[in-house]
Design a protein around this motif. Structure first.
Motif, PDB file in Angstrom:
ATOM      1  N   GLY A  22       0.808  -1.214   0.000  1.00  0.00           N
ATOM      2  CA  GLY A  22       0.000   0.000   0.000  1.00  0.00           C
ATOM      3  C   GLY A  22       0.839   1.261   0.000  1.00  0.00           C
ATOM      4  O   GLY A  22       0.569   2.209  -0.747  1.00  0.00           O
ATOM      5  N   MET A  31       1.364   4.108  -3.142  1.00  0.00           N
ATOM      6  CA  MET A  31       1.093   5.537  -2.934  1.00  0.00           C
ATOM      7  C   MET A  31       2.301   6.395  -3.270  1.00  0.00           C
ATOM      8  O   MET A  31       2.162   7.495  -3.785  1.00  0.00           O
ATOM      9  N   ASN A  70      -5.663   6.658  -5.333  1.00  0.00           N
ATOM     10  CA  ASN A  70      -5.026   5.869  -4.287  1.00  0.00           C
ATOM     11  C   ASN A  70      -6.002   5.024  -3.477  1.00  0.00           C
ATOM     12  O   ASN A  70      -5.662   4.588  -2.379  1.00  0.00           O
ATOM     13  N   THR A  71      -7.175   4.760  -3.998  1.00  0.00           N
ATOM     14  CA  THR A  71      -8.165   3.993  -3.263  1.00  0.00           C
ATOM     15  C   THR A  71      -7.650   2.598  -2.920  1.00  0.00           C
ATOM     16  O   THR A  71      -7.791   2.140  -1.788  1.00  0.00           O
ATOM     17  N   TYR A  88      -5.069   2.762  -0.112  1.00  0.00           N
ATOM     18  CA  TYR A  88      -5.667   2.953   1.211  1.00  0.00           C
ATOM     19  C   TYR A  88      -6.272   1.656   1.744  1.00  0.00           C
ATOM     20  O   TYR A  88      -6.130   1.327   2.920  1.00  0.00           O
ATOM     21  N   VAL A 123      -5.083  -0.279   5.184  1.00  0.00           N
ATOM     22  CA  VAL A 123      -6.024  -0.567   6.272  1.00  0.00           C
ATOM     23  C   VAL A 123      -6.074  -2.067   6.559  1.00  0.00           C
ATOM     24  O   VAL A 123      -6.040  -2.490   7.720  1.00  0.00           O
TER      25      VAL A 123
END
Length: 70
Positions: A20, A24, A44-45, A48, A52
Motif C-alpha cells: 500500500g 502511494m 489511491n483507493t 488505502y 487498512v
C-alpha cells in the motif's frame, strides 16, 4: 489463536502495508510529447484499502489471548 495463524497474519499484514505504501509513493506514469505533459491523476483507493487491511492483520496478530487459570 494458534501461533502459526498469528505468524501468517503478521507476515501478510506487513506485506499489505508495504504494498500500500509503495503504490502511494511511486509516481504514476507520465507521457511527454514535446512541451505537452499528460499526467494521470493518481487514484489511491486501492493503496488505502491495502494499508487498512495490513493494519488490521498486524493488529489481529498482536492480540494476546486471555490466560486460563483453572
Amino acid at each position: 489463536m494458534n501461533r502459526a495463524i498469528k505468524t501468517i497474519l503478521l507476515v501478510v499484514g506487513v506485506i499489505l502495508l508495504a504494498y500500500g505504501i509503495y503504490t502511494m509513493v511511486v509516481p504514476e506514469a507520465k507521457i511527454s510529447i514535446g512541451d505537452l505533459d499528460l499526467v494521470k491523476t493518481p487514484d489511491n483507493t486501492n493503496a488505502y484499502i491495502a494499508i487498512v487491511l495490513g493494519i488490521v492483520a498486524v493488529a489481529l496478530s498482536l492480540i494476546k489471548e486471555k490466560s486460563k487459570n483453572v
